[in-house]
Scaffold this motif. Structure first.
Motif, PDB file in Angstrom:
ATOM      1  N   MET A 389       0.845  -1.204   0.000  1.00 49.82           N
ATOM      2  CA  MET A 389       0.000   0.000   0.000  1.00 49.82           C
ATOM      3  C   MET A 389       0.876   1.249   0.000  1.00 49.82           C
ATOM      4  O   MET A 389       0.623   2.197  -0.746  1.00 49.82           O
ATOM      5  CB  MET A 389      -0.902  -0.026   1.246  1.00 49.82           C
ATOM      6  CG  MET A 389      -2.046   0.955   1.230  1.00 49.82           C
ATOM      7  SD  MET A 389      -3.282   0.622  -0.037  1.00 49.82           S
ATOM      8  CE  MET A 389      -2.821   1.725  -1.314  1.00 49.82           C
ATOM      9  N   GLY A 390       1.935   1.239   0.833  1.00 47.71           N
ATOM     10  CA  GLY A 390       2.835   2.401   0.895  1.00 47.71           C
ATOM     11  C   GLY A 390       3.506   2.654  -0.450  1.00 47.71           C
ATOM     12  O   GLY A 390       3.622   3.799  -0.900  1.00 47.71           O
ATOM     13  N   LEU A 391       3.922   1.581  -1.108  1.00 44.86           N
ATOM     14  CA  LEU A 391       4.552   1.741  -2.426  1.00 44.86           C
ATOM     15  C   LEU A 391       3.543   2.314  -3.419  1.00 44.86           C
ATOM     16  O   LEU A 391       3.882   3.154  -4.257  1.00 44.86           O
ATOM     17  CB  LEU A 391       5.088   0.389  -2.922  1.00 44.86           C
ATOM     18  CG  LEU A 391       6.297  -0.158  -2.150  1.00 44.86           C
ATOM     19  CD1 LEU A 391       6.553  -1.622  -2.513  1.00 44.86           C
ATOM     20  CD2 LEU A 391       7.543   0.674  -2.411  1.00 44.86           C
ATOM     21  N   ALA A 392       2.287   1.870  -3.312  1.00 46.12           N
ATOM     22  CA  ALA A 392       1.259   2.344  -4.255  1.00 46.12           C
ATOM     23  C   ALA A 392       0.911   3.820  -4.022  1.00 46.12           C
ATOM     24  O   ALA A 392       0.697   4.555  -4.979  1.00 46.12           O
ATOM     25  CB  ALA A 392       0.008   1.474  -4.149  1.00 46.12           C
ATOM     26  N   GLU A 400      -2.054  -4.286 -10.191  1.00 50.35           N
ATOM     27  CA  GLU A 400      -2.046  -5.139 -11.393  1.00 50.35           C
ATOM     28  C   GLU A 400      -3.095  -4.735 -12.448  1.00 50.35           C
ATOM     29  O   GLU A 400      -2.754  -4.624 -13.632  1.00 50.35           O
ATOM     30  CB  GLU A 400      -2.261  -6.587 -10.966  1.00 50.35           C
ATOM     31  CG  GLU A 400      -1.515  -7.568 -11.850  1.00 50.35           C
ATOM     32  CD  GLU A 400      -1.779  -8.982 -11.371  1.00 50.35           C
ATOM     33  OE1 GLU A 400      -1.308  -9.312 -10.275  1.00 50.35           O
ATOM     34  OE2 GLU A 400      -2.462  -9.717 -12.109  1.00 50.35           O
ATOM     35  N   PRO A 401      -4.351  -4.473 -12.035  1.00 53.29           N
ATOM     36  CA  PRO A 401      -5.338  -4.097 -13.068  1.00 53.29           C
ATOM     37  C   PRO A 401      -4.921  -2.845 -13.848  1.00 53.29           C
ATOM     38  O   PRO A 401      -5.155  -2.749 -15.050  1.00 53.29           O
ATOM     39  CB  PRO A 401      -6.607  -3.831 -12.258  1.00 53.29           C
ATOM     40  CG  PRO A 401      -6.420  -4.554 -10.981  1.00 53.29           C
ATOM     41  CD  PRO A 401      -4.957  -4.543 -10.699  1.00 53.29           C
ATOM     42  N   ALA A 402      -4.266  -1.897 -13.154  1.00 54.43           N
ATOM     43  CA  ALA A 402      -3.825  -0.675 -13.847  1.00 54.43           C
ATOM     44  C   ALA A 402      -2.697  -1.004 -14.819  1.00 54.43           C
ATOM     45  O   ALA A 402      -2.625  -0.459 -15.927  1.00 54.43           O
ATOM     46  CB  ALA A 402      -3.365   0.359 -12.824  1.00 54.43           C
ATOM     47  N   PRO A 409      -0.449   5.843 -14.219  1.00 55.29           N
ATOM     48  CA  PRO A 409      -0.909   5.679 -12.836  1.00 55.29           C
ATOM     49  C   PRO A 409      -1.531   6.932 -12.226  1.00 55.29           C
ATOM     50  O   PRO A 409      -2.468   6.830 -11.436  1.00 55.29           O
ATOM     51  CB  PRO A 409       0.365   5.290 -12.084  1.00 55.29           C
ATOM     52  CG  PRO A 409       1.292   4.763 -13.122  1.00 55.29           C
ATOM     53  CD  PRO A 409       0.942   5.411 -14.420  1.00 55.29           C
ATOM     54  N   SER A 410      -1.019   8.119 -12.586  1.00 51.79           N
ATOM     55  CA  SER A 410      -1.577   9.314 -11.936  1.00 51.79           C
ATOM     56  C   SER A 410      -2.643  10.002 -12.807  1.00 51.79           C
ATOM     57  O   SER A 410      -3.078  11.109 -12.486  1.00 51.79           O
ATOM     58  CB  SER A 410      -0.459  10.293 -11.564  1.00 51.79           C
ATOM     59  OG  SER A 410       0.274  10.616 -12.717  1.00 51.79           O
ATOM     60  N   SER A 411      -3.077   9.339 -13.883  1.00 49.28           N
ATOM     61  CA  SER A 411      -4.174   9.886 -14.695  1.00 49.28           C
ATOM     62  C   SER A 411      -5.492   9.613 -13.962  1.00 49.28           C
ATOM     63  O   SER A 411      -5.538   8.780 -13.047  1.00 49.28           O
ATOM     64  CB  SER A 411      -4.202   9.183 -16.063  1.00 49.28           C
ATOM     65  OG  SER A 411      -4.568   7.825 -15.867  1.00 49.28           O
ATOM     66  N   PRO A 412      -6.575  10.280 -14.362  1.00 44.26           N
ATOM     67  CA  PRO A 412      -7.866   9.988 -13.693  1.00 44.26           C
ATOM     68  C   PRO A 412      -8.191   8.497 -13.719  1.00 44.26           C
ATOM     69  O   PRO A 412      -8.668   7.943 -12.722  1.00 44.26           O
ATOM     70  CB  PRO A 412      -8.859  10.803 -14.528  1.00 44.26           C
ATOM     71  CG  PRO A 412      -8.040  11.942 -15.076  1.00 44.26           C
ATOM     72  CD  PRO A 412      -6.677  11.387 -15.333  1.00 44.26           C
ATOM     73  N   GLU A 413      -7.894   7.815 -14.839  1.00 43.42           N
ATOM     74  CA  GLU A 413      -8.146   6.355 -14.930  1.00 43.42           C
ATOM     75  C   GLU A 413      -7.286   5.606 -13.911  1.00 43.42           C
ATOM     76  O   GLU A 413      -7.756   4.732 -13.190  1.00 43.42           O
ATOM     77  CB  GLU A 413      -7.731   5.846 -16.330  1.00 43.42           C
ATOM     78  CG  GLU A 413      -8.853   5.337 -17.184  1.00 43.42           C
ATOM     79  CD  GLU A 413      -9.798   6.463 -17.495  1.00 43.42           C
ATOM     80  OE1 GLU A 413      -9.369   7.340 -18.254  1.00 43.42           O
ATOM     81  OE2 GLU A 413     -10.910   6.458 -16.947  1.00 43.42           O
ATOM     82  N   GLY A 414      -5.989   5.985 -13.910  1.00 43.36           N
ATOM     83  CA  GLY A 414      -5.034   5.328 -13.004  1.00 43.36           C
ATOM     84  C   GLY A 414      -5.459   5.511 -11.550  1.00 43.36           C
ATOM     85  O   GLY A 414      -5.353   4.591 -10.733  1.00 43.36           O
ATOM     86  N   LEU A 415      -5.965   6.700 -11.230  1.00 45.55           N
ATOM     87  CA  LEU A 415      -6.377   6.964  -9.843  1.00 45.55           C
ATOM     88  C   LEU A 415      -7.598   6.130  -9.467  1.00 45.55           C
ATOM     89  O   LEU A 415      -7.768   5.760  -8.306  1.00 45.55           O
ATOM     90  CB  LEU A 415      -6.651   8.458  -9.642  1.00 45.55           C
ATOM     91  CG  LEU A 415      -5.410   9.363  -9.745  1.00 45.55           C
ATOM     92  CD1 LEU A 415      -5.801  10.832  -9.554  1.00 45.55           C
ATOM     93  CD2 LEU A 415      -4.318   8.984  -8.748  1.00 45.55           C
ATOM     94  N   LYS A 416      -8.435   5.805 -10.470  1.00 44.38           N
ATOM     95  CA  LYS A 416      -9.586   4.928 -10.167  1.00 44.38           C
ATOM     96  C   LYS A 416      -9.082   3.544  -9.758  1.00 44.38           C
ATOM     97  O   LYS A 416      -9.576   2.939  -8.815  1.00 44.38           O
ATOM     98  CB  LYS A 416     -10.490   4.802 -11.397  1.00 44.38           C
ATOM     99  CG  LYS A 416     -11.464   5.951 -11.487  1.00 44.38           C
ATOM    100  CD  LYS A 416     -12.548   5.671 -12.510  1.00 44.38           C
ATOM    101  CE  LYS A 416     -13.217   6.974 -12.899  1.00 44.38           C
ATOM    102  NZ  LYS A 416     -13.272   7.233 -14.323  1.00 44.38           N
ATOM    103  N   TYR A 417      -8.084   3.038 -10.515  1.00 47.48           N
ATOM    104  CA  TYR A 417      -7.502   1.734 -10.144  1.00 47.48           C
ATOM    105  C   TYR A 417      -6.842   1.811  -8.761  1.00 47.48           C
ATOM    106  O   TYR A 417      -6.917   0.868  -7.979  1.00 47.48           O
ATOM    107  CB  TYR A 417      -6.476   1.287 -11.189  1.00 47.48           C
ATOM    108  CG  TYR A 417      -7.112   0.773 -12.451  1.00 47.48           C
ATOM    109  CD1 TYR A 417      -7.804  -0.440 -12.466  1.00 47.48           C
ATOM    110  CD2 TYR A 417      -7.023   1.487 -13.648  1.00 47.48           C
ATOM    111  CE1 TYR A 417      -8.390  -0.915 -13.628  1.00 47.48           C
ATOM    112  CE2 TYR A 417      -7.603   1.015 -14.813  1.00 47.48           C
ATOM    113  CZ  TYR A 417      -8.285  -0.187 -14.802  1.00 47.48           C
ATOM    114  OH  TYR A 417      -8.872  -0.663 -15.940  1.00 47.48           O
ATOM    115  N   LEU A 418      -6.190   2.948  -8.491  1.00 49.22           N
ATOM    116  CA  LEU A 418      -5.545   3.104  -7.179  1.00 49.22           C
ATOM    117  C   LEU A 418      -6.609   3.086  -6.070  1.00 49.22           C
ATOM    118  O   LEU A 418      -6.427   2.446  -5.029  1.00 49.22           O
ATOM    119  CB  LEU A 418      -4.739   4.411  -7.139  1.00 49.22           C
ATOM    120  CG  LEU A 418      -4.035   4.735  -5.821  1.00 49.22           C
ATOM    121  CD1 LEU A 418      -3.088   3.606  -5.390  1.00 49.22           C
ATOM    122  CD2 LEU A 418      -3.245   6.039  -5.916  1.00 49.22           C
ATOM    123  N   ALA A 419      -7.731   3.779  -6.321  1.00 46.24           N
ATOM    124  CA  ALA A 419      -8.818   3.796  -5.323  1.00 46.24           C
ATOM    125  C   ALA A 419      -9.322   2.372  -5.055  1.00 46.24           C
ATOM    126  O   ALA A 419      -9.538   1.984  -3.903  1.00 46.24           O
ATOM    127  CB  ALA A 419      -9.956   4.693  -5.816  1.00 46.24           C
TER     128      ALA A 419
END
Ligand SMILES: Cc1cc2nc3c(=O)[nH]c(=O)nc-3n(C[C@H](O)[C@H](O)[C@H](O)COP(=O)(O)OP(=O)(O)OC[C@H]3O[C@@H](n4cnc5c(N)ncnc54)[C@H](O)[C@@H]3O)c2cc1C
Length: 452
Positions: A389-392, A400-402, A409-419
């Motif tokens: 989690m800290g690395l993410a 993985e899904p992203a 990763p920091s695009s709106p799409e990427g942030l959805k995967y992060l959420a």
């Protein structure tokens, strides 16, 4: 007490050691003698914020602490889905908004570590045998099943079982793993000996945490309406992030700035683990962060730097009549706020096992194996969850899904995967209750310890 069925020595009077003392008091038939040895000259009143989730809350309720902890929590806990931490991307150089708010049962119950420790201490029974200024420096087990402990002041004490609740730099773990490594070497298994040696000392994660307590009044005077006064927040950026949440019923904000060097994970931490540093050292890594984060940092008056270490994948929590509990077994990063809760869960399961009628001095090793079977997979899994989690948070681990979707990763799409990844990882704190673990422990007790 007439002759006790067990004499339990707990080394370490932190949250884990104190919780074990309370579980033994509450659930045993008062036939267990408990001695708690603490290296400091009193129970520690230091610390800042810790988070309690549903799993831990369940145990605290069983211990009758619901009312007193409810009183020190920022919001009195309510068993309903509540908004918890809000997450922001803070280093993009653009105006930003919270991209995710986690919803959890109770939200997150945040308390000051010192307040929590005091509540546990106040609940200890009258005449409780605490021994201060007793730093454990040696122990031996003899063939009469007695553990003899030696303390730094030269005194000794005996018990049937020793619980090392002595924190991340645990002497108990150090000695246990030195002995295990020596035994493997003696058996000619040099590879195993080397592996075991890796667990003697905690390893540095490559992350420094800069900690400070900010007065909420000061923040609001400078920045009226700043959301950090009421909302737990995470300001995320590449290689660094900030965590803030209100504690002490909202009077203070626990502020932690993390700066990571993932390539240094596993290397030796140079310098002291904890050191006071000038406020500028805490603030400067976030010079490129959004205004809201910098406003918060500007309120810092003093700061300390903590080298964050962890214990990954300990292959056993017990050896003979000695068991590790809490940080000594599974010190973890703070990224999902699970360290104190996991220590309390250890205490709950171990305390219940030792309180069982069938457990006595003659079958302690088998009883401790039940503790190990139940708690080790859970404790170790939390260490790994918290690490990834800290690395993410800092975009050094892409869920993985992203990765599969090939999104930035920091695009709106990427942030959805992060959420999604945040939700999936954090829910371990409340998905199931520890009663399930206790049911499994009871089955093992029946299989391995019940009189035939
Ligand atoms: C002073 C302090 C402040 C902390 N502040 C925070 C915080 O603000 N936020 C947070 O999330 N976590 C904090 N933690 C960590 C958090 O309390 C633990 O992760 C969690 O509660 C697990 O607790 P534990 O009982 O396993 O270990 P700890 O809380 O570390 O307790 C270990 C205890 O063992 C004692 N001890 C150590 N070595 C020996 C020895 N050889 N013999 C006898 N006693 C020994 C220590 O003095 C300490 O009281 C803090 C820990 C400490 C000690």
């Amino acid at each position: 007490m007439p002759s006790p069925k067990l004499r339990v020595a707990i080394c370490g009077g932190g949250i884990g050691g104190l919780a074990l003392a309370l579980v033994l008091h509450k659930f045993s038939k008062q036939d267990i003698q408990v001695d708690l040895y603490e290296s400091k000259n009193g129970f520690s009143e230091f610390g800042a914020g810790i988070t309690i989730w549903k799993r831990t809350w369940h145990i605290l309720k069983l211990l009758g602490l619901e009312g007193s902890i409810g009183q020190i929590a920022v919001h009195p806990p309510v068993d309903a889905p509540k908004p918890g931490f809000a997450f922001r991307l803070s280093d993009s150089g653009e105006a930003t908004e919270n991209f995710y708010r986690i919803i959890a049962p109770f939200g997150s119950i945040t308390v000051h570590r010192a307040d929590m420790a005091k509540i546990l201490v106040d609940k200890l029974p009258e005449g409780f045998r605490s021994h201060f200024s007793k730093r454990l420096v040696h122990y031996t087990e003899n063939d009469r099943n007695i553990v003899t402990m030696t303390f730094a002041d030269g005194t000794t004490a005996e018990a049937d079982i020793l619980i090392g609740a002595d924190g991340v730099k645990s002497f108990t773990r150090e000695k246990m793993y030195r002995d295990l490594a020596k035994a493997a070497e003696k058996n000619g298994d040099i590879a195993k000996a080397k592996q075991l040696e890796d667990f003697i000392l905690p390893s540095w994660t490559g992350t420094y945490a800069y900690r400070s307590l900010v007065e909420t009044e000061k923040l609001l005077k400078a920045q009226p309406g700043h959301q950090a006064a009421t909302t737990p927040l995470m300001y995320l950026g590449k290689g660094r992030h900030i965590v803030s949440y209100p504690i002490s019923r909202g009077k203070l904000i626990n502020l932690i700035g993390f700066v990571s060097h993932p390539e240094k994970e596993g290397t030796k931490l140079e310098g002291p683990a904890v050191i006071d540093v000038p406020r500028e050292e805490m603030i400067s890594p976030y010079a490129g962060f959004e205004t809201e984060a910098r406003q918060l940092m500007e309120c810092v008056e003093s700061s300390s730097r903590w080298g964050i270490s962890h214990i990954r994948g300990l292959p056993q929590y017990v050896s003979g009549r000695v068991a590790l509990l809490g940080d000594s077994a599974h010190a973890m990063t703070t990224n999902i706020g699970a360290g104190a809760g996991q220590a309390i869960e250890d205490a709950y399961i171990l305390g219940l096992i030792l309180s069982e009628d069938v457990v006595n001095s003659s079958n302690l090793s088998a009883a401790l194996k039940v503790y190990d079977s139940i708690r080790r997979p859970i404790g170790n899994a939390f260490v790994e969850r918290s690490r990834s989690m800290g690395l993410a948070y800092e975009f050094n681990h892409i869920p993985e899904p992203a990765q599969k979707a090939g999104v930035e990763p920091s695009s709106p799409e990427g942030l959805k995967y992060l959420a999604d990844f945040i939700f999936e990882t954090w829910t371990a704190n409340w998905r199931e209750l520890p009663d399930k673990d206790w049911n499994e422990a009871q089955q093992l007790i029946q299989e391995h310890l019940s009189p035939r």
